[in-house]
Design a protein around this motif. Structure first.
Motif, PDB file in Angstrom:
ATOM      1  N   ALA A 151      26.524-100.057  76.074  1.00 60.03           N
ATOM      2  CA  ALA A 151      25.499 -99.771  76.815  1.00 60.03           C
ATOM      3  C   ALA A 151      25.090 -98.484  75.997  1.00 60.03           C
ATOM      4  O   ALA A 151      25.624 -98.406  75.403  1.00 60.03           O
ATOM      5  N   THR A 152      23.306 -97.917  76.116  1.00 56.03           N
ATOM      6  CA  THR A 152      22.658 -97.509  75.480  1.00 56.03           C
ATOM      7  C   THR A 152      21.704 -96.053  76.689  1.00 56.03           C
ATOM      8  O   THR A 152      21.700 -97.467  77.621  1.00 56.03           O
ATOM      9  N   ILE A 153      21.538 -95.295  75.896  1.00 52.81           N
ATOM     10  CA  ILE A 153      20.141 -94.869  76.143  1.00 52.81           C
ATOM     11  C   ILE A 153      18.664 -95.149  75.003  1.00 52.81           C
ATOM     12  O   ILE A 153      19.545 -94.545  73.827  1.00 52.81           O
ATOM     13  N   ASP A 154      18.028 -95.193  75.513  1.00 48.27           N
ATOM     14  CA  ASP A 154      16.903 -95.376  74.981  1.00 48.27           C
ATOM     15  C   ASP A 154      17.104 -94.574  74.064  1.00 48.27           C
ATOM     16  O   ASP A 154      16.419 -93.837  74.667  1.00 48.27           O
ATOM     17  N   ALA A 184      22.420-101.091  80.288  1.00 43.20           N
ATOM     18  CA  ALA A 184      24.638-101.850  80.267  1.00 43.20           C
ATOM     19  C   ALA A 184      23.782-103.432  79.950  1.00 43.20           C
ATOM     20  O   ALA A 184      23.358-103.692  81.122  1.00 43.20           O
ATOM     21  N   ASN A 185      24.817-103.774  79.850  1.00 39.65           N
ATOM     22  CA  ASN A 185      24.780-105.346  79.754  1.00 39.65           C
ATOM     23  C   ASN A 185      25.782-105.114  79.538  1.00 39.65           C
ATOM     24  O   ASN A 185      26.572-105.026  78.784  1.00 39.65           O
ATOM     25  N   ALA A 186      26.847-106.727  80.340  1.00 39.65           N
ATOM     26  CA  ALA A 186      28.295-107.366  80.096  1.00 39.65           C
ATOM     27  C   ALA A 186      27.811-108.780  80.294  1.00 39.65           C
ATOM     28  O   ALA A 186      27.548-109.340  80.799  1.00 39.65           O
ATOM     29  N   GLN A 187      28.907-108.876  79.926  1.00 41.63           N
ATOM     30  CA  GLN A 187      29.059-110.480  79.342  1.00 41.63           C
ATOM     31  C   GLN A 187      30.842-110.693  80.398  1.00 41.63           C
ATOM     32  O   GLN A 187      31.554-110.108  79.620  1.00 41.63           O
ATOM     33  N   VAL A 188      30.859-111.294  81.150  1.00 47.28           N
ATOM     34  CA  VAL A 188      32.384-111.773  81.761  1.00 47.28           C
ATOM     35  C   VAL A 188      32.467-113.049  81.831  1.00 47.28           C
ATOM     36  O   VAL A 188      31.308-113.567  81.712  1.00 47.28           O
ATOM     37  N   ILE A 189      33.515-113.214  81.475  1.00 44.28           N
ATOM     38  CA  ILE A 189      34.239-114.972  81.404  1.00 44.28           C
ATOM     39  C   ILE A 189      35.248-115.086  82.684  1.00 44.28           C
ATOM     40  O   ILE A 189      36.510-114.294  82.741  1.00 44.28           O
ATOM     41  N   VAL A 220      11.704 -78.855  75.415  1.00 38.89           N
ATOM     42  CA  VAL A 220      13.177 -78.184  75.170  1.00 38.89           C
ATOM     43  C   VAL A 220      13.688 -78.473  74.038  1.00 38.89           C
ATOM     44  O   VAL A 220      14.269 -77.583  73.488  1.00 38.89           O
ATOM     45  N   ALA A 221      14.951 -79.476  74.979  1.00 40.53           N
ATOM     46  CA  ALA A 221      15.804 -79.913  75.120  1.00 40.53           C
ATOM     47  C   ALA A 221      15.759 -81.182  75.686  1.00 40.53           C
ATOM     48  O   ALA A 221      15.564 -81.187  77.101  1.00 40.53           O
ATOM     49  N   PRO A 222      16.636 -82.462  75.527  1.00 42.30           N
ATOM     50  CA  PRO A 222      17.120 -82.142  74.075  1.00 42.30           C
ATOM     51  C   PRO A 222      15.893 -83.894  73.590  1.00 42.30           C
ATOM     52  O   PRO A 222      15.522 -84.299  74.529  1.00 42.30           O
ATOM     53  N   ARG A 223      16.593 -83.673  71.954  1.00 45.90           N
ATOM     54  CA  ARG A 223      15.239 -84.648  71.362  1.00 45.90           C
ATOM     55  C   ARG A 223      15.999 -85.788  71.552  1.00 45.90           C
ATOM     56  O   ARG A 223      15.671 -87.284  72.020  1.00 45.90           O
ATOM     57  N   ALA A 224      17.038 -86.317  71.694  1.00 49.43           N
ATOM     58  CA  ALA A 224      17.177 -87.494  71.900  1.00 49.43           C
ATOM     59  C   ALA A 224      18.921 -86.919  73.248  1.00 49.43           C
ATOM     60  O   ALA A 224      19.505 -85.850  72.530  1.00 49.43           O
ATOM     61  N   GLN A 225      19.248 -87.675  73.419  1.00 46.74           N
ATOM     62  CA  GLN A 225      20.311 -88.437  74.468  1.00 46.74           C
ATOM     63  C   GLN A 225      21.346 -88.773  74.272  1.00 46.74           C
ATOM     64  O   GLN A 225      21.061 -89.220  73.160  1.00 46.74           O
ATOM     65  N   LYS A 226      22.589 -87.762  74.353  1.00 47.85           N
ATOM     66  CA  LYS A 226      23.831 -88.783  74.480  1.00 47.85           C
ATOM     67  C   LYS A 226      23.822 -90.001  74.704  1.00 47.85           C
ATOM     68  O   LYS A 226      23.678 -90.288  75.718  1.00 47.85           O
ATOM     69  N   GLN A 227      24.666 -90.882  73.378  1.00 46.15           N
ATOM     70  CA  GLN A 227      24.741 -92.315  73.662  1.00 46.15           C
ATOM     71  C   GLN A 227      26.444 -92.222  75.089  1.00 46.15           C
ATOM     72  O   GLN A 227      26.924 -91.615  75.098  1.00 46.15           O
TER      73      GLN A 227
END
Length: 262
Positions: free
Chosen positions: A26-29, A52-57, A213-220
Motif C-alpha cells: 500500500a502506498t500514497i503517490d 493498495a495491491n494484494a496477492q491472495v491464495i 502550505v502543507a504537507p509536501r508529501a503524505q505519510k505512507q
C-alpha cells in the motif's frame, strides 16, 4: 444487509485466516496535490492516489459455499473546513462519526456493500474446489472536490475563500467473506491518512490565488496482519459520501445546513 460477524480459526476444513495466504502493498503517490483555478465559481484540487495491491491464495473449498475476497474501506476521522475570512467557515461533516455514535463509516461505492468496489477490488470463488486459487486485488482512492469561492449560501461569484484544511483517516481491510454465513476473515489491515492545507488570497487574480502550505508529501500507509474485527457501521449503509452534510457556520449567526445527507 445481512448480519456480518467475525469468524474464529477453529475450522480445519476450508478457508480460515491461518491457511489463506495474503501479501499487501500500500502506498500514497508522492506527486503533489494539484490546484485548479479555472472556474470563477469554484476552486478544485486533485490529490495524489492511495493505492493498495494484494496477492491472495485461497485454499480448496470443500463445501458448497461461495467466498468473496476483497477490499473494505471506512473513514474513521474527518475534518474538512473551508474558511471564508471573518465571514465564517463551511464544514463537511458526518454527524454520527463526529458525535462518536459510530466508530467508522463505510467508504463503499454506495452500491457494492460492504466492498469498496466490484471490479478489480474483489474476487469470488464458488465451492467446492479442489485446488488453490490465486487472486490479484487492487484498489485506489483520491479526492477531487470543488470548493466555492464565495460563501456557500451565496449565489454570487465574489471570492471570499481564504483557507482549506482537510484531515481524514481511513481503515482499509483485506477480507474474505463467506457469502452464505456472512462470516468475515480479516487478512490484512491498512491504515492511512490524508492531510492538506491550502492558503488562498481572494484579492488576487483567478489562477494566482491558492497555494499549498502543507504537507509536501503524505505519510505512507501502515499495513498490519489480521486478525481484527470490522465495525458493523463500516459494512452497511450509508456510505461516507451519502452520510456527509455541508454546514455553513457564519461568525455571527446560527449554523445553516447547506447540503443535507442523502
Amino acid at each position: 444487509m445481512g448480519c456480518f460477524h467475525s469468524v474464529s480459526n477453529k475450522s480445519k476444513v476450508g478457508p480460515c485466516r491461518t491457511n489463506i495466504f495474503s501479501d499487501v502493498q500500500a502506498t500514497i503517490d508522492q506527486s503533489p496535490t494539484v490546484i485548479e483555478e479555472y472556474s470563477p465559481i469554484v476552486l478544485r484540487y486533485r490529490t495524489p492516489y492511495f493505492r493498495a495491491n494484494a496477492q491472495v491464495i485461497m485454499p480448496p473449498i470443500r463445501r458448497k459455499e461461495t467466498w468473496t475476497v476483497g477490499w473494505i474501506q471506512a473513514c474513521d476521522y474527518m475534518k474538512f473546513i473551508n474558511q471564508y475570512g471573518t465571514l465564517g467557515c463551511s464544514s463537511w461533516e458526518i454527524p454520527a462519526l463526529k458525535s462518536g455514535r459510530i466508530p467508522a463509516v463505510s467508504d463503499s461505492d454506495g452500491v457494492s456493500y460492504p466492498w469498496y468496489g466490484n471490479t478489480t477490488e474483489i474476487a469470488t470463488i464458488v465451492g467446492p474446489t479442489d485446488s488453490y486459487r490465486r487472486m490479484n486485488l487492487t484498489m485506489n482512492d483520491n479526492f477531487y472536490p470543488s470548493v466555492t469561492w464565495d460563501i456557500p449560501v451565496s449565489e454570487g461569484t465574489n471570492a471570499h475563500l481564504t483557507r482549506i484544511v482537510r484531515d481524514q483517516s481511513f481503515i482499509t481491510w483485506l477480507a474474505a467473506v463467506n457469502e452464505t454465513t456472512k462470516d468475515i476473515i480479516v487478512l490484512k489491515t491498512v491504515r492511512w491518512n490524508f492531510y492538506l492545507e491550502i492558503d488562498i488570497d481572494p484579492t488576487r487574480e483567478l489562477g494566482q490565488r491558492a497555494r499549498i502550505v502543507a504537507p509536501r508529501a503524505q505519510k505512507q500507509p501502515l499495513v498490519t496482519n489480521g486478525p481484527g474485527q470490522i465495525p458493523i457501521s463500516a459494512l452497511v449503509r450509508p456510505s461516507a459520501n451519502n452520510a456527509q452534510t455541508l454546514i455553513w457556520r457564519p461568525t455571527e449567526n446560527q449554523p445553516i445546513v447547506v447540503v443535507p445527507a442523502k
